[in-house]
Design an enzyme around this catalytic site. Structure first.
Site, mmCIF file in Angstrom:
data_model
loop_
_atom_site.group_PDB
_atom_site.id
_atom_site.type_symbol
_atom_site.label_atom_id
_atom_site.label_comp_id
_atom_site.label_asym_id
_atom_site.label_seq_id
_atom_site.Cartn_x
_atom_site.Cartn_y
_atom_site.Cartn_z
ATOM 1 N N LYS A 284 -6.452 -8.183 -1.922
ATOM 2 C CA LYS A 284 -5.059 -8.528 -2.155
ATOM 3 C C LYS A 284 -4.745 -9.832 -1.427
ATOM 4 O O LYS A 284 -5.057 -10.000 -0.259
ATOM 5 C CB LYS A 284 -4.166 -7.394 -1.641
ATOM 6 C CG LYS A 284 -2.765 -7.385 -2.203
ATOM 7 C CD LYS A 284 -2.043 -6.092 -1.853
ATOM 8 C CE LYS A 284 -0.644 -6.063 -2.436
ATOM 9 N NZ LYS A 284 0.070 -4.810 -2.132
ATOM 10 N N GLU A 369 6.850 11.036 -5.234
ATOM 11 C CA GLU A 369 8.244 11.376 -4.980
ATOM 12 C C GLU A 369 8.504 12.879 -5.084
ATOM 13 O O GLU A 369 9.281 13.441 -4.307
ATOM 14 C CB GLU A 369 9.151 10.619 -5.956
ATOM 15 C CG GLU A 369 9.147 9.111 -5.754
ATOM 16 C CD GLU A 369 8.043 8.402 -6.520
ATOM 17 O OE1 GLU A 369 7.995 7.163 -6.486
ATOM 18 O OE2 GLU A 369 7.215 9.106 -7.168
ATOM 19 N N ARG A 397 12.438 10.421 -10.302
ATOM 20 C CA ARG A 397 11.156 11.063 -10.596
ATOM 21 C C ARG A 397 11.013 12.421 -9.910
ATOM 22 O O ARG A 397 10.048 13.130 -10.160
ATOM 23 C CB ARG A 397 10.016 10.136 -10.158
ATOM 24 C CG ARG A 397 10.141 8.721 -10.674
ATOM 25 C CD ARG A 397 8.949 7.862 -10.315
ATOM 26 N NE ARG A 397 7.894 7.999 -11.298
ATOM 27 C CZ ARG A 397 6.724 7.354 -11.246
ATOM 28 N NH1 ARG A 397 6.475 6.545 -10.238
ATOM 29 N NH2 ARG A 397 5.821 7.517 -12.163
#
Length: 619
Positions: A284, A369, A397
């Site tokens: 990254k 979640e 969610r």
């Protein structure tokens, strides 16, 4: 202003994947270098997600080089990693508009390009959608290939594993690419692993593998022995056992920055049958040293000068997220029962300090979640005091868990709902437009809407000490500049506050739009009320307001349908307090991107807009 493409001679020849595929392979490393630099220069001018895209440059080039896009489907997960994909699919000259009003969407968006086959923003949807496309492709029988690219932690969500399980069961032709950017799934990649990936994806290996299965099919004991031997051999050199158990043929890990290895492996895998998983290791922030050293800090960036190698420091008043984080630390110091929970949003939700001071009471449950809410329910059952810090659009969610696992059992769980209302540049997938509507229908739930920083802190304490589920919703960014204070006082539940007295008109504000409503109230000599609570409503105050005013106006940064204004309407009808009521809030559409100020003005929810809407209603 867009970045001058003339400085990037190879990238200039690849405005679309068709043009890219016409380039000789030996030019691709140079093109990747230019694409990475172009991405850096573009995002530094526009703001946006940077580190993830820097890490997927070679992978994106290889995918569009090998696959016949858009006929072949590339399904990107989340979208943070898809900026190079946007640059290579005809949107290069508009990259400087990304995340801005009327500009490019911050994530893949179906209405923007035929190359964006799935509109995304929330994580872990790629594998399930790709499987649906793979099933349809088999029925079409046109030779269409389907690839899902998942990474940036999205594989930590249960939804991704549900899709893997289903894909392994129905056994359709599809490829899942796991973009492993420092997730510690496997050991470092080297030449041995790259060569192994080429070997395992090649025709010789697959022919021997499938042929061996046919030969041994009539000999159960030997077949089982061979299967186990293969698993053990592969387990010695690759961490693929988990994916093999899901029914995928696992290949990798491979260096995601080796363009030649990627192209060879993808070409081999393109013809393989059944569900395939390619494990790609990337870095990254690749190619930009500050982002490599701090990939979290450079995940999403404001406008900055890349040559100075430092992001601009934010100054001024603290954000609502920071106020929540300080309240959490202060309360934890007073109550050892407090547990802080976040679904992979430690930095965004203001939990860094708490995680450092109270590591044993801090839980990042990853992008899960649903689990975050049920985990909190379990803690509450055992006498702990869980606080779930979650973005409004992500709480959607976990709606079933809020109802079934928390509210139904009336458990004392506090939901600190960040990014409520309009978030701005992240656009339709992240606007916090629905939480009031979907929470206020849930029995036992208390819902609070602070108008400023001090009220936010008071309401957090109020919800924390309430013996049942409670939610405090607050916006992205900073508030009015009012000092939040350091005390841990509470408010009486269900009590509003009259800010100013006026004449025939009363404006009832829910949340931080109180500041804008004040402008309208002063211009119209209206009574202004900080309602504070959506549930329970201050019914005593509402009766008084209805008795003393000819017209009521509700203002909220939530969808009008089913929102706080609807709650007021329902109460007035039930009590036969028949008064004209104007509900102002978010319209019945998915709200576009732009700065918060731009969109509130566009929707008529700034001070002038509220005044004009009321004047028109009265006229």
């Amino acid at each position: 202003m867009s970045v001058d493409i003339n400085h990037y001679p190879n990238l200039a020849l690849a405005d679309t994947p068709i043009e890219l595929r016409s380039l000789p392979r030996e030019r691709l490393p140079l093109l990747c270098n230019e694409l990475r630099e172009y991405l850096l220069r573009s995002v530094s001018r526009s703001s946006g997600h940077l580190a993830s895209g820097l890490g997927t440059v070679e992978l994106t080039v290889a995918l569009h080089y090998v696959y016949n896009t858009p006929f072949d489907r590339l399904v990107w997960d989340v979208g943070h990693q898809a900026y190079p994909h946007k640059i290579l699919t005809g949107r290069r000259d508009r990259m400087h508009t990304i995340r801005q009003k009327d500009g490019l969407h911050p994530f893949p968006w179906r209405g923007e390009s035929e190359y964006d086959v799935l509109s995304v923003g929330h994580s872990s949807t790629s594998i399930g959608a790709a499987l649906g496309m793979a099933v349809a492709a088999e029925e079409e029988a046109l030779g269409r290939k389907v690839v899902a690219i998942i990474g940036d932690g999205a594989l930590t969500a249960g939804m991704a594993f549900e899709a893997l399980n289903h894909a392994g069961d129905v056994h359709k032709d599809m490829l899942v690419i796991l973009n492993d950017n420092e997730m510690s799934i496997s050991e470092n990649v080297g030449a041995v692993n790259n060569n192994l990936a080429r070997l395992m994806s090649g025709k010789l290996y697959t022919t021997i593998r499938e042929g061996g299965k046919k030969v041994l099919s009539g000999m159960p004991p030997v077949k089982e022995l061979a299967k186990r031997a293969e698993e053990h051999l592969k387990g010695m050199v690759v961490p693929g056992t988990l994916f093999e158990e899901f029914g995928f043929n696992y290949i990798g890990p491979i260096d995601g920055h080796d363009i030649d290895a990627l192209i060879e492996t993808l070409r081999n895998m393109r013809s393989l049958k059944g569900p395939q998983l390619l494990h790609v290791k990337t870095k990254k922030g690749k190619g930009y040293e500050p982002a490599e050293k701090d990939p979290i800090g450079y995940h999403g960036v404001p406008k900055f000068n890349p040559d100075e190698c430092a992001l601009p420091k934010s100054g001024g008043q603290p954000s609502f997220s920071a106020i929540f984080g300080q309240w959490l630390c202060d309360t934890a110091a007073q109550d050892e029962r407090l547990i802080g929970i976040t679904p992979a949003m430690r930095e965004g939700s203001g939990l860094v300090k708490f995680s450092q001071q109270y590591p044993g009471r801090y839980f990042d449950v990853a992008i899960a979640e649903q689990h975050a809410v049920t985990f909190a329910a379990g803690l509450a059952i055992e006498g702990k005091k869980p606080v779930v810090a979650i973005y409004s659009s992500f709480l959607q969610r976990a709606y079933d868990q809020v109802i079934h696992d928390v509210a139904l059992q009336n458990l004392p769980v506090l939901f600190a709902i960040d990014r409520a209302g309009l978030v701005g540049a992240d656009g339709p997938t992240h606007q916090g437009a629905f939480d009031i509507g979907f929470l206020r229908t849930v029995p036992n739930m208390v819902i609070m809407t602070p108008s400023d920083e001090r009220e936010c802190r008071l309401m957090l304490s109020t919800g924390y000490h309430h013996n049942g589920p409670a939610a405090v919703r607050y916006p992205r960014g900073c508030g009015t500049g009012i000092e939040a204070g350091q005390d841990l006082e509470t408010l009486p539940i269900g009590k509003g506050h009259v800010v100013r007295e006026g004449s025939k008109l009363a404006i009832l504000a829910f949340g931080t739009l109180l500041t804008q409503a004040r402008i309208a109230a002063e211009a119209l000599d209206a009574t202004l009320v900080d309602m504070r609570f959506v549930k329970p409503l201050d019914e005593v105050l509402l009766r008084d307001l209805a008795a003393r005013h000819e017209v009521l106006v509700t203002v909220e940064d939530n969808a009008i349908q089913g929102g706080a204004g609807s709650a007021v309407n329902e109460f007035l009808m039930r009590e036969r307090l028949l008064r004209p009521v104007l509900n102002l809030g978010l319209p019945d559409r998915f709200v576009e991107q732009g700065t918060q100020e731009e969109i509130y003005a566009l929707l008529g929810l700034d001070g002038d807009g509220i005044r004009i809407a009321i004047e028109r209603y009265l006229a």
